[in-house]
Design a protein around this motif. Structure first.
Motif, PDB file in Angstrom:
ATOM      1  N   ARG A 211       0.821  -1.205   0.000  1.00 21.57           N
ATOM      2  CA  ARG A 211       0.000   0.000   0.000  1.00 21.57           C
ATOM      3  C   ARG A 211       0.857   1.259   0.000  1.00 21.57           C
ATOM      4  NH1 ARG A 211      -4.150  -2.093   4.680  1.00 21.57           N
ATOM      5  NH2 ARG A 211      -5.223  -3.697   3.424  1.00 21.57           N
ATOM      6  N   ARG A 212       1.999   1.183   0.700  1.00 25.52           N
ATOM      7  CA  ARG A 212       2.880   2.350   0.726  1.00 25.52           C
ATOM      8  C   ARG A 212       3.534   2.595  -0.623  1.00 25.52           C
ATOM      9  NH1 ARG A 212       6.013   1.136   6.464  1.00 25.52           N
ATOM     10  NH2 ARG A 212       4.203   1.515   7.850  1.00 25.52           N
ATOM     11  N   ARG A 213       3.809   1.530  -1.335  1.00 25.53           N
ATOM     12  CA  ARG A 213       4.487   1.694  -2.620  1.00 25.53           C
ATOM     13  C   ARG A 213       3.543   2.149  -3.719  1.00 25.53           C
ATOM     14  NH1 ARG A 213       7.792  -4.016  -2.422  1.00 25.53           N
ATOM     15  NH2 ARG A 213       9.353  -3.402  -0.842  1.00 25.53           N
ATOM     16  N   SER A 214       2.276   1.833  -3.597  1.00 20.40           N
ATOM     17  CA  SER A 214       1.349   2.127  -4.681  1.00 20.40           C
ATOM     18  C   SER A 214       1.283   3.613  -5.044  1.00 20.40           C
ATOM     19  CB  SER A 214      -0.048   1.604  -4.351  1.00 20.40           C
ATOM     20  OG  SER A 214      -0.521   2.161  -3.141  1.00 20.40           O
ATOM     21  N   PRO A 215       1.283   4.540  -4.059  1.00 22.11           N
ATOM     22  CA  PRO A 215       1.289   5.949  -4.464  1.00 22.11           C
ATOM     23  C   PRO A 215       2.522   6.315  -5.269  1.00 22.11           C
ATOM     24  CG  PRO A 215       0.664   5.731  -2.162  1.00 22.11           C
ATOM     25  CD  PRO A 215       1.159   4.404  -2.604  1.00 22.11           C
ATOM     26  N   ASP A 216       3.696   5.750  -4.916  1.00 20.36           N
ATOM     27  CA  ASP A 216       4.912   6.032  -5.658  1.00 20.36           C
ATOM     28  C   ASP A 216       4.785   5.538  -7.096  1.00 20.36           C
ATOM     29  OD1 ASP A 216       5.974   7.118  -3.377  1.00 20.36           O
ATOM     30  OD2 ASP A 216       6.982   5.265  -2.763  1.00 20.36           O
ATOM     31  N   ARG A 217       4.201   4.373  -7.262  1.00 21.11           N
ATOM     32  CA  ARG A 217       4.033   3.843  -8.619  1.00 21.11           C
ATOM     33  C   ARG A 217       3.080   4.695  -9.435  1.00 21.11           C
ATOM     34  NH1 ARG A 217       3.279  -2.273  -6.509  1.00 21.11           N
ATOM     35  NH2 ARG A 217       5.480  -2.829  -6.227  1.00 21.11           N
ATOM     36  N   SER A 218       2.006   5.131  -8.797  1.00 19.66           N
ATOM     37  CA  SER A 218       1.047   5.964  -9.533  1.00 19.66           C
ATOM     38  C   SER A 218       1.675   7.304  -9.920  1.00 19.66           C
ATOM     39  CB  SER A 218      -0.209   6.201  -8.683  1.00 19.66           C
ATOM     40  OG  SER A 218       0.112   6.896  -7.486  1.00 19.66           O
ATOM     41  N   GLN A 219       2.484   7.866  -9.019  1.00 25.72           N
ATOM     42  CA  GLN A 219       3.163   9.112  -9.347  1.00 25.72           C
ATOM     43  C   GLN A 219       4.151   8.908 -10.487  1.00 25.72           C
ATOM     44  OE1 GLN A 219       4.905  10.579  -5.750  1.00 25.72           O
ATOM     45  NE2 GLN A 219       2.947  11.074  -4.791  1.00 25.72           N
ATOM     46  N   ALA A 220       4.829   7.754 -10.488  1.00 23.33           N
ATOM     47  CA  ALA A 220       5.764   7.460 -11.574  1.00 23.33           C
ATOM     48  C   ALA A 220       5.023   7.352 -12.899  1.00 23.33           C
ATOM     49  CB  ALA A 220       6.519   6.174 -11.277  1.00 23.33           C
ATOM     50  N   ARG A 221       3.841   6.693 -12.885  1.00 16.40           N
ATOM     51  CA  ARG A 221       3.062   6.587 -14.118  1.00 16.40           C
ATOM     52  C   ARG A 221       2.643   7.965 -14.623  1.00 16.40           C
ATOM     53  NH1 ARG A 221       0.082   2.647 -11.103  1.00 16.40           N
ATOM     54  NH2 ARG A 221       0.928   0.536 -11.399  1.00 16.40           N
ATOM     55  N   ILE A 222       2.196   8.821 -13.709  1.00 13.89           N
ATOM     56  CA  ILE A 222       1.792  10.176 -14.102  1.00 13.89           C
ATOM     57  C   ILE A 222       2.985  10.929 -14.694  1.00 13.89           C
ATOM     58  CG2 ILE A 222       0.977  12.404 -13.241  1.00 13.89           C
ATOM     59  CD1 ILE A 222      -0.691  10.843 -11.188  1.00 13.89           C
ATOM     60  N   GLY A 223       4.152  10.736 -14.059  1.00 15.00           N
ATOM     61  CA  GLY A 223       5.354  11.388 -14.592  1.00 15.00           C
ATOM     62  C   GLY A 223       5.678  10.924 -15.998  1.00 15.00           C
ATOM     63  N   TYR A 224       5.544   9.607 -16.240  1.00 13.52           N
ATOM     64  CA  TYR A 224       5.793   9.081 -17.580  1.00 13.52           C
ATOM     65  C   TYR A 224       4.786   9.634 -18.593  1.00 13.52           C
ATOM     66  CZ  TYR A 224       9.003   5.685 -15.512  1.00 13.52           C
ATOM     67  OH  TYR A 224      10.036   5.093 -14.859  1.00 13.52           O
ATOM     68  N   ILE A 225       3.547   9.779 -18.167  1.00 18.85           N
ATOM     69  CA  ILE A 225       2.518  10.304 -19.067  1.00 18.85           C
ATOM     70  C   ILE A 225       2.844  11.737 -19.479  1.00 18.85           C
ATOM     71  CG2 ILE A 225       0.094  10.990 -19.216  1.00 18.85           C
ATOM     72  CD1 ILE A 225      -0.555   8.563 -17.426  1.00 18.85           C
TER      73      ILE A 225
END
Length: 306
Positions: A16-30
């Motif tokens: 659960r703690r990592r999921s926000p980091d992954r979502s932020q990374a996806r947004i950054g890639y977008i």
């Protein structure tokens, strides 16, 4: 009574703690993907196509024939000289006056006065290149210019005298400095703000005055930003096109249409239908700009860690 399954619970919490980091990374890639697509479409692919055109003719490989033809053109070396002299004046004016004006603004301790001066410096940069040239057409005409007294004192009586070939490097430097220096002054001001107050206080305790502090402390600590300014301004300076083209039209041919290398490349492509020669000129500009930029990068320590 069984012990709780601690391991699976910790794993779920970590997930659960990592999921926000992954979502932020996806947004950054977008967000960055849009820039990457534009860079490929209007940067990398055109450059590769220009390299292809520079070494071919009618679809066949011709080696350096296009470069030889460009070198032998009677307009090429005068254009090289014009751009080189302009860049020398342009970079020298930036290195000296932008740094000096940034130091002066930084020395103003009244907050509203400093902010007002920075805003006034930045206003000309909001105008497009062609708009700036149109404004300078008015300023450079001794018959209508608000600084006509200065022009007359320098011996200029007509607009044609002001925009003669010998004066053009200074004229283009004034136009470029007026339009672009304000933004660099703001950047240098920010670099000065990053210098530790403890360092400046130590210099004052040691007896260093404003000039000594600027020369031995502030300017050396601004070296990376000065190098960055030189690299970006060099890239812009080699692309000289709008200013001589507008002045050529305004002066009815006094300023030649092949004054700069970019203008010459334009003539090769759209007047002579020689896209291969135009690509050769563009590639030469790219190689020279990259070589000079590399010099500023390594000499200025742009990528060195503090």
């Amino acid at each position: 009574m069984t012990a709780p399954a601690v391991g699976p619970l910790l794993g779920r919490r970590r997930g659960r703690r990592r999921s926000p980091d992954r979502s932020q990374a996806r947004i950054g890639y977008i967000f960055s993907s849009g820039y990457a697509v534009l860079l490929l479409a209007f940067g990398l692919f055109p450059s590769l196509y220009a390299i292809y055109l520079a070494f071919t003719k009618d679809g066949g490989f011709v080696g350096v024939d296009n470069f030889v033809r460009v070198f032998n053109d009677y307009r090429f070396w005068p254009a090289v000289q014009h751009v080189a002299v302009y860049i020398a004046f342009w970079l020298a004016s930036l290195m000296i006056f932008v740094v000096l004006l940034a130091l002066v603004v930084h020395a103003i301790r009244i907050r509203w006065a400093s902010a007002s001066v920075r805003f006034l410096y930045y206003i000309p940069g909001a105008l497009a290149g062609a708009s700036s040239v149109m404004l300078w057409l008015f300023l450079l005409d001794p018959t209508v210019s608000p600084v006509s007294g200065v022009l007359h004192a320098l011996g200029f009586e007509t607009f044609v005298q002001v925009v003669s070939i010998d004066n053009l490097p200074i004229v283009f430097t004034l136009i470029a400095f007026w339009a672009g220096a304000g933004g660099w002054i703001v950047i240098m001001y920010g670099a000065l703000n990053n210098i530790s107050d403890d360092v400046m206080e130590a210099a004052r305790i040691d007896g260093a005055g404003p000039i000594a502090s600027a020369w031995y402390i502030q300017i050396p600590l601004m070296r990376k930003w000065i190098s960055y300014m030189a690299v970006m301004s060099l890239a812009a300076g080699t692309q000289l096109f709008v200013e001589p083209r507008v002045l050529s039209q305004a002066s009815k041919g006094v300023v030649p249409q092949d004054y700069s290398l970019n203008q010459l490349a334009y003539l090769f492509a759209f007047r002579q239908n020689d896209f291969n020669g135009s690509a050769a000129i563009s590639l030469l500009l790219l190689v020279v700009a990259v070589a000079l930029s590399a010099l500023f990068v390594f000499r200025g320590g742009l990528f060195e860690r503090d």
